[in-house]
Design a protein around this motif. Structure first.
Motif, short mmCIF file in Angstrom:
data_model
loop_
_atom_site.label_atom_id
_atom_site.label_comp_id
_atom_site.label_asym_id
_atom_site.label_seq_id
_atom_site.Cartn_x
_atom_site.Cartn_y
_atom_site.Cartn_z
N THR A 1 0.85 -1.19 0.00
CA THR A 1 0.00 0.00 0.00
C THR A 1 0.89 1.25 0.00
OG1 THR A 1 -1.60 -1.18 1.36
CG2 THR A 1 -1.87 1.19 1.18
N ILE A 2 0.54 2.23 -0.82
CA ILE A 2 1.19 3.54 -0.77
C ILE A 2 0.14 4.56 -0.32
CG2 ILE A 2 2.47 5.33 -1.99
CD1 ILE A 2 3.38 3.25 -3.98
N ILE A 3 0.38 5.16 0.83
CA ILE A 3 -0.53 6.17 1.37
C ILE A 3 -0.03 7.55 0.95
CG2 ILE A 3 -1.44 7.22 3.48
CD1 ILE A 3 -1.05 4.46 4.81
N VAL A 4 -0.90 8.33 0.34
CA VAL A 4 -0.50 9.64 -0.17
C VAL A 4 -1.35 10.72 0.50
CG1 VAL A 4 -0.13 11.05 -2.22
CG2 VAL A 4 -0.01 8.55 -2.39
N PRO A 5 -0.82 11.42 1.50
CA PRO A 5 -1.56 12.51 2.13
C PRO A 5 -1.62 13.73 1.20
CG PRO A 5 0.20 11.65 3.57
CD PRO A 5 0.46 11.15 2.18
N LEU A 6 -2.80 14.26 1.03
CA LEU A 6 -2.99 15.46 0.22
C LEU A 6 -3.76 16.49 1.05
CD1 LEU A 6 -4.06 13.82 -3.18
CD2 LEU A 6 -1.82 14.78 -2.61
N ASP A 7 -3.46 17.75 0.80
CA ASP A 7 -4.15 18.81 1.55
C ASP A 7 -4.80 19.85 0.64
OD1 ASP A 7 -2.01 20.20 0.52
OD2 ASP A 7 -1.08 20.66 2.46
N GLY A 8 -4.86 19.53 -0.65
CA GLY A 8 -5.47 20.46 -1.59
C GLY A 8 -4.51 21.42 -2.24
N SER A 9 -3.25 21.39 -1.81
CA SER A 9 -2.27 22.32 -2.36
C SER A 9 -1.51 21.71 -3.54
CB SER A 9 -1.26 22.73 -1.28
OG SER A 9 -0.41 21.65 -0.96
N GLU A 10 -1.01 22.56 -4.43
CA GLU A 10 -0.18 22.09 -5.54
C GLU A 10 1.13 21.50 -5.04
OE1 GLU A 10 0.35 25.21 -8.33
OE2 GLU A 10 -1.77 25.29 -8.93
N VAL A 11 1.61 22.00 -3.92
CA VAL A 11 2.86 21.48 -3.35
C VAL A 11 2.70 20.00 -3.00
CG1 VAL A 11 4.45 21.62 -1.41
CG2 VAL A 11 3.65 23.71 -2.50
N ALA A 12 1.63 19.67 -2.28
CA ALA A 12 1.41 18.28 -1.89
C ALA A 12 1.22 17.37 -3.09
CB ALA A 12 0.21 18.19 -0.96
N GLU A 13 0.61 17.90 -4.15
CA GLU A 13 0.32 17.09 -5.33
C GLU A 13 1.57 16.73 -6.14
OE1 GLU A 13 -2.53 19.27 -7.59
OE2 GLU A 13 -4.01 19.30 -5.96
N LYS A 14 2.68 17.39 -5.86
CA LYS A 14 3.90 17.12 -6.63
C LYS A 14 4.45 15.72 -6.38
CE LYS A 14 5.34 21.91 -7.32
NZ LYS A 14 6.39 22.94 -7.12
N LYS B 1 2.91 1.54 -10.34
CA LYS B 1 2.86 0.68 -11.52
C LYS B 1 3.96 -0.37 -11.49
CE LYS B 1 2.41 4.34 -14.25
NZ LYS B 1 2.30 5.17 -15.49
N VAL B 2 5.13 0.02 -11.03
CA VAL B 2 6.24 -0.93 -10.95
C VAL B 2 6.03 -1.93 -9.82
CG1 VAL B 2 8.71 -1.17 -10.48
CG2 VAL B 2 7.91 0.67 -11.97
N LEU B 3 5.58 -1.45 -8.66
CA LEU B 3 5.44 -2.31 -7.49
C LEU B 3 4.10 -3.04 -7.43
CD1 LEU B 3 6.90 0.10 -4.75
CD2 LEU B 3 8.12 -1.59 -6.14
N ALA B 4 3.16 -2.66 -8.30
CA ALA B 4 1.82 -3.26 -8.31
C ALA B 4 1.14 -3.12 -6.94
CB ALA B 4 1.88 -4.72 -8.74
N THR B 5 1.19 -1.92 -6.39
CA THR B 5 0.60 -1.66 -5.08
C THR B 5 -0.70 -0.87 -5.20
OG1 THR B 5 1.87 0.39 -4.90
CG2 THR B 5 2.84 -1.58 -3.91
N GLU B 6 -1.48 -0.94 -4.15
CA GLU B 6 -2.65 -0.09 -4.05
C GLU B 6 -2.22 1.30 -3.59
OE1 GLU B 6 -6.86 0.40 -1.55
OE2 GLU B 6 -5.32 -1.02 -0.89
N VAL B 7 -2.85 2.32 -4.12
CA VAL B 7 -2.61 3.69 -3.69
C VAL B 7 -3.84 4.17 -2.92
CG1 VAL B 7 -2.22 6.08 -4.41
CG2 VAL B 7 -1.06 4.21 -5.62
N ILE B 8 -3.61 4.71 -1.74
CA ILE B 8 -4.69 5.31 -0.96
C ILE B 8 -4.44 6.81 -0.89
CG2 ILE B 8 -5.87 5.44 1.27
CD1 ILE B 8 -4.94 2.61 1.86
N LEU B 9 -5.31 7.58 -1.51
CA LEU B 9 -5.24 9.04 -1.39
C LEU B 9 -5.98 9.44 -0.13
CD1 LEU B 9 -5.85 10.23 -5.06
CD2 LEU B 9 -3.70 9.63 -3.93
N PHE B 10 -5.30 10.18 0.72
CA PHE B 10 -5.86 10.48 2.05
C PHE B 10 -5.89 11.98 2.29
CE2 PHE B 10 -5.20 11.33 6.60
CZ PHE B 10 -6.37 10.75 7.10
N ARG B 11 -6.99 12.43 2.84
CA ARG B 11 -7.07 13.83 3.24
C ARG B 11 -7.73 13.94 4.61
NH1 ARG B 11 -8.93 19.24 -0.12
NH2 ARG B 11 -8.41 20.70 1.54
#
Length: 301
Positions: free
Chosen positions: A157-170, A180-190
């Motif tokens: 699992t890859i957890i990706v915290p986002l806060d709505g900013s362009e900085v976090a989205e980078k 794609k390489v690791l074949a993992t699930e991505v969890i977008l979290f806010r």
């Protein structure tokens, strides 16, 4: 994607606790790996008495030889990976940052604690300097007694915290490539909340229903991360889920990591840059310092 993985080591068992993650990523990414030890000549000189300075050259030579032998021993624990062993003279953080500047496509992987001594560096201090001084992706593993140095890790699992900013989205392009390489699930979290200061003392908000207010914030958070999830799916990420939760960001990110299987937390550092200085955002620093999961940090800007 990435040119190689750099793993700074100081000879301590604590520093070696990054190795399972390094083995996993090197095997999955199919990239070479460089093991690095830096010998701080100034530190060695400062710790010997004036009457023993005539032995300084011998001590340095012995330190270099021992470090080379040590790195070769560690290299033997990697299989089907091209491993280079490097011992350099210089301050550890400066050496790591300079190597990163010479190869911006390189990942730096290191433990966040260690111990200092004649030919060792304090990884806690070094990791913070590298965080503030390097533009390379930095994989940090917080070393605890439970963290193992043997074997190979795995990220499910890859957890990706986002806060709505362009900085976090980078961080998102990096995560897309990794997923794609690791074949993992991505969890977008806010994480979301309504600060008391946002409505306290404002007569216009007297009588406003808090539940309605927080529901609006929640809906906005869900709409945002669903949009980002669609963008990830459009570039080929197979498994993406979304989660928005009320609470303080740092605490909720760490808690989610504890619940998710074999998690990697991936996030951009917020802060402001200056002359040879980087000040981390408080949320990134909280997660790096307290998460039990590996954290991939990308310096934004």
């Amino acid at each position: 994607m990435h040119s190689k993985i750099l793993v700074p080591l100081d000879g301590s068992k604590t520093a070696e606790k990054v190795l399972p993650c390094a083995r996993y990523l090197a095997a999955k990414f199919k990239v070479p790996l460089e093991l690095l030890t830096a010998i701080d000549i100034a530190e060695i000189g400062a710790q010997i008495s004036p009457e023993n300075t005539r032995f300084l050259d011998t001590m340095i030579t012995d330190g270099l030889r021992r470090s080379e032998d040590y790195l070769r021993t560690i290299a033997a624990t990697f299989h089907d990976v091209d491993v280079k062993c490097t011992v350099e003279k210089g301050r550890s953080a400066d050496t790591i940052i300079e190597k990163g500047e010479a190869d911006k496509a390189m990942i730096i992987a290191m433990a966040t604690h260690g111990r200092s001594g004649l030919d060792r560096f304090l990884l806690g201090s070094v990791a913070e300097k590298v965080l503030r001084g390097s533009a390379n992706p930095l994989l940090l593993v917080r070393a605890t007694e439970e963290t193992k140095a043997e074997g190979m890790a795995a990220f499910r699992t890859i957890i990706v915290p986002l806060d709505g900013s362009e900085v976090a989205e980078k961080i998102l392009p990096e995560v897309a490539d990794m997923a794609k390489v690791l074949a993992t699930e991505v969890i977008l979290f806010r994480a979301y909340h309504v600060p008391y200061t946002a409505y306290a003392g404002d007569e216009a908000l007297y009588g406003v229903n808090y539940d309605e207010m927080i529901a609006g914030v929640r809906d906005e958070a869900n709409e945002y991360i669903e949009k980002k999830a669609a963008e990830l799916r459009s570039v080929g990420v197979a498994s993406v889920s979304c989660l928005a939760k009320e609470g303080l960001a740092g605490d909720e990110i760490i808690a989610l990591g504890n619940r998710a299987p074999d998690a990697l937390i991936a996030m951009c550092s917020h802060g402001r840059s200056g002359v040879k200085r980087w000040v981390l955002g408080s949320i990134t620093e909280t997660v790096v310092r307290h998460s039990n999961d590996p954290v991939l940090v990308l310096r934004a800007g």
